[in-house]
Design a protein around this motif. Structure first.
Motif, PDB file in Angstrom:
ATOM      1  N   LYS A 103       0.820  -1.206   0.000  1.00  0.00           N
ATOM      2  CA  LYS A 103       0.000   0.000   0.000  1.00  0.00           C
ATOM      3  C   LYS A 103       0.854   1.257   0.000  1.00  0.00           C
ATOM      4  CE  LYS A 103      -4.070  -0.143   1.927  1.00  0.00           C
ATOM      5  NZ  LYS A 103      -5.116  -0.059   2.918  1.00  0.00           N
ATOM      6  N   LEU A 156       0.550  -7.488   4.303  1.00  0.00           N
ATOM      7  CA  LEU A 156       0.022  -6.120   4.364  1.00  0.00           C
ATOM      8  C   LEU A 156      -0.133  -5.652   5.804  1.00  0.00           C
ATOM      9  CD1 LEU A 156      -2.562  -6.227   1.444  1.00  0.00           C
ATOM     10  CD2 LEU A 156      -0.314  -5.100   1.489  1.00  0.00           C
ATOM     11  N   ARG A 160       1.723  -2.527   7.521  1.00  0.00           N
ATOM     12  CA  ARG A 160       1.015  -1.524   8.323  1.00  0.00           C
ATOM     13  C   ARG A 160       1.734  -1.281   9.640  1.00  0.00           C
ATOM     14  NH1 ARG A 160      -2.001  -1.989  12.375  1.00  0.00           N
ATOM     15  NH2 ARG A 160      -2.375  -4.206  12.132  1.00  0.00           N
ATOM     16  N   GLU A 171       2.456   8.508   4.874  1.00  0.00           N
ATOM     17  CA  GLU A 171       2.430   7.044   4.783  1.00  0.00           C
ATOM     18  C   GLU A 171       1.435   6.463   5.778  1.00  0.00           C
ATOM     19  OE1 GLU A 171       7.027   6.195   3.371  1.00  0.00           O
ATOM     20  OE2 GLU A 171       6.561   6.282   5.503  1.00  0.00           O
ATOM     21  N   ALA A 174      -1.895   6.786   4.300  1.00  0.00           N
ATOM     22  CA  ALA A 174      -2.090   5.903   3.150  1.00  0.00           C
ATOM     23  C   ALA A 174      -2.465   4.483   3.574  1.00  0.00           C
ATOM     24  CB  ALA A 174      -0.842   5.877   2.276  1.00  0.00           C
ATOM     25  N   ILE A 175      -1.942   4.003   4.697  1.00  0.00           N
ATOM     26  CA  ILE A 175      -2.261   2.635   5.091  1.00  0.00           C
ATOM     27  C   ILE A 175      -3.662   2.544   5.692  1.00  0.00           C
ATOM     28  CG2 ILE A 175       0.113   1.900   5.445  1.00  0.00           C
ATOM     29  CD1 ILE A 175      -0.378   2.242   8.470  1.00  0.00           C
ATOM     30  N   GLU A 177      -6.265   4.002   4.240  1.00  0.00           N
ATOM     31  CA  GLU A 177      -7.221   4.063   3.135  1.00  0.00           C
ATOM     32  C   GLU A 177      -7.725   2.663   2.822  1.00  0.00           C
ATOM     33  OE1 GLU A 177      -5.235   5.901  -0.111  1.00  0.00           O
ATOM     34  OE2 GLU A 177      -5.046   7.820   0.914  1.00  0.00           O
ATOM     35  N   PRO A 179      -8.640  -0.673   0.749  1.00  0.00           N
ATOM     36  CA  PRO A 179      -7.923  -1.278  -0.388  1.00  0.00           C
ATOM     37  C   PRO A 179      -8.636  -1.008  -1.706  1.00  0.00           C
ATOM     38  CG  PRO A 179      -8.936  -2.974   0.986  1.00  0.00           C
ATOM     39  CD  PRO A 179      -9.168  -1.660   1.668  1.00  0.00           C
ATOM     40  N   THR A 180      -7.815  -0.904  -2.767  1.00  0.00           N
ATOM     41  CA  THR A 180      -8.398  -0.640  -4.095  1.00  0.00           C
ATOM     42  C   THR A 180      -8.594  -1.950  -4.820  1.00  0.00           C
ATOM     43  OG1 THR A 180      -6.182  -0.347  -4.984  1.00  0.00           O
ATOM     44  CG2 THR A 180      -7.374   1.633  -4.312  1.00  0.00           C
TER      45      THR A 180
END
Length: 180
Positions: A103, A156, A160, A171, A174-175, A177, A179-180
């Protein structure tokens, strides 16, 4: 801080780290090993200059404790699992190479995550795609797609914890958010 001052600071930190490694390898903390280690560090950093690595984060003590505690637990559990696989006679353990897209694909985060994954018995980094932020990991004991997904989630989760311990504010956001 000026760029030149930042480079000198980074070099000084690298020299201190290399000196500490030298002293640990010699196994004695004496003035001679300290001076020898400092000289070796200066030579190594002069002959093999390190690329600039930007570190915008800071060390978060609570995150470091969480990471270290869980990492120690993972080491013990994985050691037991690998030793049980080794002593099962007649059983051929299955394995897989699993792609794990990170991520937060910063150079430092990718490196720390790859090192932590490789230190746990039963997993080994086969390749790291720096541009896409993907780790390819060889894993023992994976039987099916569900096991591969479980391992991917574990990596993952490890990423994190590393970001929570050492990451920058960007960062750390970002973790969190989805998952895409």
């Amino acid at each position: 801080m000026s760029p030149a001052r930042g480079r000198w600071r980074d070099r000084a930190i690298a020299a201190l780290g290399l000196t500490a490694i030298w002293v640990l390898l010699w196994g004695s903390f004496t003035p001679l090993t300290m001076v020898g280690g400092a000289l070796v560090a200066v030579v190594v950093l002069t002959v093999f200059p390190l690329p600039a690595v930007t570190y915008a984060g800071r060390i978060h003590p609570l995150g470091v404790l969480r990471f270290a505690g869980r990492f120690a637990k993972d080491l013990v559990v994985a050691s037991v699992q690998v030793s049980s696989l080794a002593f099962r006679f007649g059983h051929v353990p299955r394995s897989a190479v699993i792609a794990v897209p990170l991520k937060v694909p910063s150079d430092l985060g990718l490196t720390l995550t790859a090192e932590a994954v490789s230190l746990v018995p039963g997993s080994l980094i086969v390749e790291a795609d720096r541009e896409r932020g993907v780790l390819y990991v060889h894993v023992l004991g994976v039987r099916d797609a569900a096991g591969a997904d479980r391992f991917r989630r574990d990596v993952l989760d490890l990423e994190r914890r590393i970001v929570q311990a050492f990451g920058s504010p960007a960062e750390r956001r970002a973790i969190k958010e989805p998952p895409t």
